[in-house]
Write a protein that holds these residues in place. Structure first.
Motif, mmCIF file in Angstrom:
data_model
loop_
_atom_site.group_PDB
_atom_site.id
_atom_site.type_symbol
_atom_site.label_atom_id
_atom_site.label_comp_id
_atom_site.label_asym_id
_atom_site.label_seq_id
_atom_site.Cartn_x
_atom_site.Cartn_y
_atom_site.Cartn_z
ATOM 1 N N GLY A 47 -4.733 6.809 1.079
ATOM 2 C CA GLY A 47 -3.284 6.796 1.148
ATOM 3 C C GLY A 47 -2.672 6.079 2.334
ATOM 4 N N ASN A 48 -3.402 5.940 3.440
ATOM 5 C CA ASN A 48 -2.827 5.335 4.638
ATOM 6 C C ASN A 48 -3.049 3.828 4.732
ATOM 7 N N ILE A 49 -3.855 3.279 3.836
ATOM 8 C CA ILE A 49 -4.109 1.846 3.851
ATOM 9 C C ILE A 49 -3.356 1.228 2.682
ATOM 10 N N LEU A 50 -2.385 0.390 3.008
ATOM 11 C CA LEU A 50 -1.569 -0.257 1.988
ATOM 12 C C LEU A 50 -2.057 -1.678 1.765
ATOM 13 N N ARG A 51 -2.155 -2.063 0.512
ATOM 14 C CA ARG A 51 -2.526 -3.427 0.177
ATOM 15 C C ARG A 51 -1.258 -4.248 0.004
ATOM 16 N N ALA A 52 -1.247 -5.413 0.612
ATOM 17 C CA ALA A 52 -0.134 -6.349 0.474
ATOM 18 C C ALA A 52 -0.685 -7.677 -0.035
ATOM 19 N N VAL A 53 0.141 -8.403 -0.734
ATOM 20 C CA VAL A 53 -0.252 -9.704 -1.261
ATOM 21 C C VAL A 53 0.216 -10.786 -0.297
ATOM 22 N N CYS A 54 -0.639 -11.740 -0.027
ATOM 23 C CA CYS A 54 -0.300 -12.871 0.815
ATOM 24 C C CYS A 54 0.748 -13.726 0.107
ATOM 25 N N ALA A 55 1.907 -13.845 0.726
ATOM 26 C CA ALA A 55 2.994 -14.612 0.117
ATOM 27 C C ALA A 55 2.654 -16.097 0.015
ATOM 28 N N GLN A 56 1.807 -16.609 0.887
ATOM 29 C CA GLN A 56 1.405 -18.019 0.809
ATOM 30 C C GLN A 56 0.623 -18.282 -0.474
ATOM 31 N N HIS A 57 -0.309 -17.385 -0.812
ATOM 32 C CA HIS A 57 -1.064 -17.536 -2.060
ATOM 33 C C HIS A 57 -0.120 -17.456 -3.265
#
Length: 152
Positions: A47-57
């Motif tokens: 729950g404490n680790i959030l995945r984010a998407v690289c906006a450059q990709h």
């Protein structure tokens, strides 16, 4: 890892959390590309680790699919500070190219848009720092781990 798939990501995250247990104690953001295996391994993160998407990709895929002329508007959408601003910019995009707007909405804005992200990214919306390290270590990355660590 031999390849980026669900099994290798699960292995990586399980061992990352063992190696750096503080990751589960404090909010942490993991920025990456939109790899399907990575998405499937989300439950390993906790729950404490959030995945984010690289906006450059995302931008690279977006401009290849639609138009490079949409790049400035894309970055405004990514960096919008509020949901209202995000919605207004998406509406602008919709007026220019409805398919492009729908593409971004279907790409899970909660993973790449500042206005919708549930964590703090401290000004980072790309994985460019890691990409730079990877480029610098391009040849050394093939070395056994001890030699790689000595190189770093």
């Amino acid at each position: 890892m031999e390849s980026e798939n669900e099994e290798s990501w699960r292995y990586f995250f399980a061992h990352l959390i063992i190696t750096i247990p503080e990751l589960v104690d404090e909010p942490t953001v993991f920025i990456s590309d939109r790899d399907k295996g990575l998405r499937a391994a989300d439950d390993e993160l906790g729950g404490n680790i959030l995945r984010a998407v690289c906006a450059q990709h995302l931008k690279d895929n977006f401009t290849t699919r639609f138009s490079r002329t949409l790049k400035p508007l894309f970055w405004k959408i990514v960096r919008a500070n509020s949901v209202a601003r995000f919605d207004g910019l998406i509406q602008q995009l919709r007026e220019v190219n409805p398919l492009a707007a729908q593409y971004l909405l279907d790409a899970q804005p909660e993973l790449w848009a500042k206005a919708h992200f549930n964590g703090t990214r401290f000004g980072h919306d790309t994985s460019n720092v890691v990409e730079s390290v990877n480029k610098t270590l391009r040849l050394d990355r093939e070395s056994p781990i001890v030699i790689l660590l000595n190189t770093i």
